[in-house]
Structures are given as C-alpha cells and as structure tokens.
Design an enzyme around this catalytic site. Structure first.
Site, PDB file in Angstrom:
ATOM      1  N   ASP A 255      88.220  61.972  52.522  1.00  0.00           N
ATOM      2  CA  ASP A 255      87.696  62.993  53.406  1.00  0.00           C
ATOM      3  C   ASP A 255      88.372  62.858  54.750  1.00  0.00           C
ATOM      4  O   ASP A 255      88.903  61.829  55.106  1.00  0.00           O
ATOM      5  CB  ASP A 255      86.172  62.891  53.548  1.00  0.00           C
ATOM      6  CG  ASP A 255      85.535  64.250  53.788  1.00  0.00           C
ATOM      7  OD1 ASP A 255      86.275  65.194  54.118  1.00  0.00           O
ATOM      8  OD2 ASP A 255      84.316  64.362  53.635  1.00  0.00           O
ATOM      9  N   THR A 256      88.258  63.910  55.548  1.00  0.00           N
ATOM     10  CA  THR A 256      89.101  64.061  56.713  1.00  0.00           C
ATOM     11  C   THR A 256      88.423  65.018  57.675  1.00  0.00           C
ATOM     12  O   THR A 256      87.545  65.772  57.280  1.00  0.00           O
ATOM     13  CB  THR A 256      90.468  64.652  56.264  1.00  0.00           C
ATOM     14  OG1 THR A 256      91.034  63.786  55.280  1.00  0.00           O
ATOM     15  CG2 THR A 256      91.444  64.811  57.401  1.00  0.00           C
ATOM     16  N   ILE A 257      88.843  65.008  58.940  1.00  0.00           N
ATOM     17  CA  ILE A 257      88.483  66.104  59.838  1.00  0.00           C
ATOM     18  C   ILE A 257      89.770  66.786  60.310  1.00  0.00           C
ATOM     19  O   ILE A 257      90.823  66.146  60.436  1.00  0.00           O
ATOM     20  CB  ILE A 257      87.645  65.651  61.047  1.00  0.00           C
ATOM     21  CG1 ILE A 257      88.419  64.659  61.944  1.00  0.00           C
ATOM     22  CG2 ILE A 257      86.329  65.073  60.592  1.00  0.00           C
ATOM     23  CD1 ILE A 257      89.172  65.251  63.090  1.00  0.00           C
TER      24      ILE A 257
ATOM     25  N   MET B  39      91.508  70.566  55.468  1.00  0.00           N
ATOM     26  CA  MET B  39      91.425  69.165  55.067  1.00  0.00           C
ATOM     27  C   MET B  39      90.978  69.041  53.622  1.00  0.00           C
ATOM     28  O   MET B  39      90.499  69.993  53.026  1.00  0.00           O
ATOM     29  CB  MET B  39      90.478  68.408  55.999  1.00  0.00           C
ATOM     30  CG  MET B  39      89.095  69.032  56.192  1.00  0.00           C
ATOM     31  SD  MET B  39      87.992  69.014  54.791  1.00  0.00           S
ATOM     32  CE  MET B  39      87.520  67.324  54.754  1.00  0.00           C
TER      33      MET B  39
END
Length: 570
Positions: free
Chosen positions: A378-380, A460
């Site tokens: 996961d990422t922003i 993302m």
C-alpha cells in the site's frame, strides 16, 4: 463492508455505455463522476486525507511552495494514514519548476543492509524473502527525499512544514473510515513484531472509524528532524535506536546503513500519446511500463471502440502483458543492472512487440523482448500546485500496508518491507545483494502538452500503478472524460504476469482480468470468448489524485472516490 467497497458496488453498478443511475441524478449528467472537479485560482492540493489536504493549503497560504506543501502533507499522512506510508518508507517525486520550465525527478529509495548477504538467506533455507519482520527491511529514504526537495525548491523552514503534524500527533486526530478498515486488517498480522502493539494499537486493537488517535513518539521524532535536519534521522539518536533495535531482534539494518544513505536526482523519461507527453521516472521503479503500454495502444482507435467495449479491455490487457514481461526481465537497480530504457520506450520497439497482439485471442504466455542498448503493498500519492506555477507529483510508501511491522521503541513509525521485492537469485537483475535498491512499484506521473505543464497525477497500489496511469490518460484523451470522471470510471486490473520480485513464477495461463463493477456483461462474455479469465474483485484498483492546469487559469483538482481523500484549493 467498508465505505470504499460500498462505493464500488453502488456508484458503478451500471452497464456501459448507458449512463449510471447516480449520474442521471446529477444536473450535468456526466457518465461517471461521483462529484464535480474542483477549481481554484491560486493553489491546489489533492491527497488521500482531508486534513493533509488542508495542511498543504495552509502551507501555501503562508508563503510555502508546492514542495513545502507536499512535504507538510506527506508528514501528515505518515501520522494519519500509517497503513500506507511514513518516515520508515521510501519516496519518489517529479517536480515542475516554473523558473527553469523543466521537470526534476527524485529517487528517494533506500538500499539493503550491507551485512545481509544472499548466503544468509540460503543458510536459513529461504526461497523468497519474508513479507514481514526484520529480513525485508531496507533503509528508509523518505526523510532524505524531503530535505533534498526542500533544499532545491522549498521556501519555508522545515520546522514550519512539520509543525502541523507534530501538533496533530500530540493532540490527536480522528481516524477516517478506509484507513480504519485497513488498520484493523494489519493488527493481527503485525502484532507479533516488537514495538508494533505498543505504538500502533489502542489496548491491542486498531482505532475505530472516527476515534481519536495520538502518536507522541512520532511527534518527538518529527521534532528531532525539525530541529536537527536530515542528519538527526540518518546519523543521530534515531539512527542509533534503529540499529540497536534490529541488532536485538534478529535484524541486519545498522546505524552504518542509515548514515551512508543517499537519494538521487534522476531525469524523467517520456513518450507521446495523442499529443500529450507522459513522464515517468526510470528504473528501479516500474514507471516506464506505463510508457510501454501507451506505445502499444497508440496505433488503435480506442475512441471508436468505446469505453468498456471488448476491444478496449482486450487491447489494454494484452499491452499490459507485453510491457510487464519486460518489467520482469529488465527493471532493477541501474547501479547493478542498467536497463535499456531508451529502446524499451521507443515507438519502433512497440511496433515490433505489438505484432504479438491478436484482436481475437488472449496471450497466455509472453516472453520478454530482447532490446539492444542504443548508442499488498500500500502507498499514498499526493499532488500540489502553487500560485507560482510549481507542481509536485509525490508518492510514498511503507510497501505492504503498514510495512514490516518492525517499530523501534519510542520512535512512532514502522520500517518498510520493500526488500521483499528482491529475488533470491544471484543471476537475476533484481537478485538480492547488499547495498542494492530493490525493484520498486511506487511511481509518480506527470504529463505535459507542447512543453508546458498539464497534469500531475498518480494511481497508487502495487502493480496497478502503471495500469492506472494508462487508464487515466486514455479515459481523458480517448474517451473524453474530465479529471474527476477519469478517476471514477470503473477500472481494469490484469494480474498474473511474470513478476520481477520474489514470487517469480512465469505466466503460463494468461493471468486474470479483474473488472470493477460497471463493465457490461456483453464485454465480459466477449473477453471470455477470446480466452481471458475474468473475475470480480473488491479493492485492488488503486488510489487516484490529480491536479490539472486549467486552460482558463488556475488549477483543477480531482480525488479518489475509493479513498478518504480530498482535492481542495483557494
């Protein structure tokens, strides 16, 4: 069922090309937009958390640049959305500088520990690097990235940029719905690692939607960075605490690894598509996969086929398979294995590879090309734009959700597990080696028209990212959607390509096509007749934020309906 899942089921439950039921309730009758684009004359920010967006705007109102705003928002997201990012992760950015009228790229990724060798993994009998715990941890590059960007483009003191997050960390903030959902999923997986439960739970559980969360340890860490600069993180007490923690917990990341860290300014690379130049960063990231996919799609008249048609989905999936075969073979740390980037993103190479695409039959196996050099994670993602015309496209991540689970005592953050992406083979371009950067999934994007800035955006979500970049552009350029519609329209994700990572299994069955609710049954049936395996899946379709240069002046923003975020300006 979390809010983002409900949105997928409710907002997009419609057959294309008929207008969605909810769109018919909107006065504009737009086919996909869940809400209007946001317009503002001076500045704009789009992030995955409303409070981070407001911090970015406050920073620019106080005289900060778009880079100051991006740093301030990124710091806030590390506190408010620890399910996706934090100072324990890496950072990549593309900046449009209106003074020099050019793009600048920064690779803020960290390297593997010098004391951890391939032989050590073999000694432990491992065929892949574990997803959590001490072994997948690499040096976090985010803080270095902040200071590198700030040193070139910042206007406000770093202490001022970090102050809002320090205050929220001490006084508390309410946790948002999608973040609470993913936090709750992470606690059972990560609670066994030392420091996690003590610093990232409330009495052993995740915070609830709307519940106040405080992180005084992170406030102290950020205050130390504000007072002492980047070296307070990489060469001071923070680095010593990290080194001691891993030495005590079967880890290898050492003080010396942090002290030796450097990020890199890199030149963005591009390809043209329908009069627009899409810019990405070169490997070790996967950005050029988006350029390869666009080159493969360019000869086809997608507009005439129509959004959601069998031809649209089929061509997109086949182009993705071809690009990802090269991704598995060529994308790695260029200091160890330089990729033939110029050839991979050339139109000539796309014409050669495009000959493998059949309109009637899905590819089941794809070998990588042999280009020669020319002489849950996961990422922003966030983007900002200021009154002077500076635009920032920034992405930051701990990799798998909340990262490795390794949370050094008293620091208030978790170290990333990006090293899981290495292959435990000496003969592979992405094979593990000490002091090496792993293959990276996180990629910012930027688009220009006639040499002028047009669009700063990102989507993302692991391997979805280049697929998402392409879909945003074709939604706008081929299917005539506006900035918000382009993100709200149902998405395609192909899964199952050969990967450049630890789970290095070659695709032999054509993989799986995930279609978000909203594609007509006629398309699904036609895809199956071509040999595609089609399935429905909640959630793997990424998180979109975007800012576009408004042709009438000022800025236009859009934010992901599947996340907690907000686009806003002044």
């Amino acid at each position: 069922m979390p809010r983002h899942t409900r949105l997928l089921s409710v907002l997009l439950l419609v057959a294309v090309p008929a207008l969605p039921a909810l769109a018919a309730d909107r006065i504009t009758g737009q086919p996909f937009a869940t809400r209007s684009e946001v317009h503002a004359p001076h500045a704009m920010a789009a992030t995955s958390h409303p409070l981070a967006t407001q911090i970015a705007l406050d920073t620019m109102k106080a005289g900060g640049s778009a880079v100051d705003a991006a740093i301030a928002a990124n710091a806030a997201l590390g506190l408010m959305e620890p399910t996706g990012n934090g100072v324990g992760g890496d950072l990549f950015a593309i900046v449009w500088d209106p003074k020099t009228k050019r793009l600048y790229g920064y690779d803020g990724s960290g390297r593997s520990p010098q004391s951890l060798t391939l032989a050590e993994f073999q000694r432990r009998g491992l065929s892949d690097i574990p997803s959590h715990g001490p072994l997948p941890v690499t040096v976090p590059g985010a803080v270095d990235g902040w200071f590198a960007l700030h040193g070139r483009f910042g206007k406000r003191a770093m202490a001022e940029n970090l102050a809002p997050t320090i205050r929220y960390a001490r006084e508390g903030h309410p946790v948002h719905e999608v973040i609470a959902y993913y936090w709750d999923r992470s606690v059972p997986r990560l609670g066994k690692w030392p420091g996690f439960t003590e610093q990232f739970t409330i009495d052993g559980r995740a915070p609830h939607n709307g519940e106040t969360w405080r992180n005084p340890n992170l406030a102290n860490t950020l205050q130390a960075i504000a007072d002492g600069g980047r070296d307070a993180f990489y060469k001071g007490d923070i680095a010593r605490t990290i080194g001691d923690y891993f030495a005590a917990n079967d880890g290898f990341l050492a003080y010396e690894d942090l002290a030796a860290h450097t990020g890199n300014w890199v030149e963005p690379v591009s390809t043209s598509y329908r009069g627009v130049e899409l810019w990405e960063l070169p490997p070790s990231g996967q950005g050029i996969a988006a350029l390869q996919i666009l080159n493969l799609l360019e000869p086809y008249d997608l507009k005439s086929y129509g959004f959601g048609s069998p031809e649209h989905v089929h061509l997109f999936v086949e182009a993705k398979k071809l690009a990802f075969a090269d991704r598995a073979r060529w994308y790695a740390d260029p200091a160890f294995h330089p990729a033939p980037v110029e050839r991979l993103i050339s139109k000539d190479y796309a014409r050669e590879r495009g000959a493998l695409i059949s309109m009637d039959t899905a590819l089941r196996e794809v070998q990588p090309g042999t280009p020669k050099q020319l002489d849950e994670g996961d990422t922003i993602y966030l983007t900002t734009a200021d009154a002077d015309g500076m635009m920032v496209s920034l992405i930051q991540s701990n990799y798998r959700g909340m990262g490795s689970g390794m949370a050094p005592p008293g620091l208030g953050f978790i170290l990333q597990d990006r090293g899981e992406q290495f292959v435990l083979r000496e003969d592979h371009p992405n094979g593990y080696a000490p002091g090496k950067r792993p293959f990276h999934t996180i990629i910012p994007a930027f688009a220009t028209k006639d040499g002028e800035p047009w669009l700063s955006f990102g989507v993302m979500g692991g391997a979805m990212q280049p697929q998402g970049h392409v879909q945003i552009l074709i939604n706008m350029l081929d299917f005539g959607m506006n900035l918000q519609e382009a993100g709200d329209a149902p998405r395609i994700q192909h899964d199952g390509s050969t990967e450049p990572t630890g789970q290095n299994t070659a695709m032999t069955d054509g993989g799986e096509v995930d279609l978000e609710t909203g594609f007509p049954y006629e398309t699904v049936r036609a895809l199956m007749q071509k040999g595609h395996s089609v399935r429905f899946s909640h959630g793997p379709y990424g998180g979109y934020q975007a800012i576009m240069k408004n042709p009438y002046g000022g800025w236009t923003g859009a934010s992901e309906s599947r996340k907690d975020g907000q686009a806003a300006g002044y």
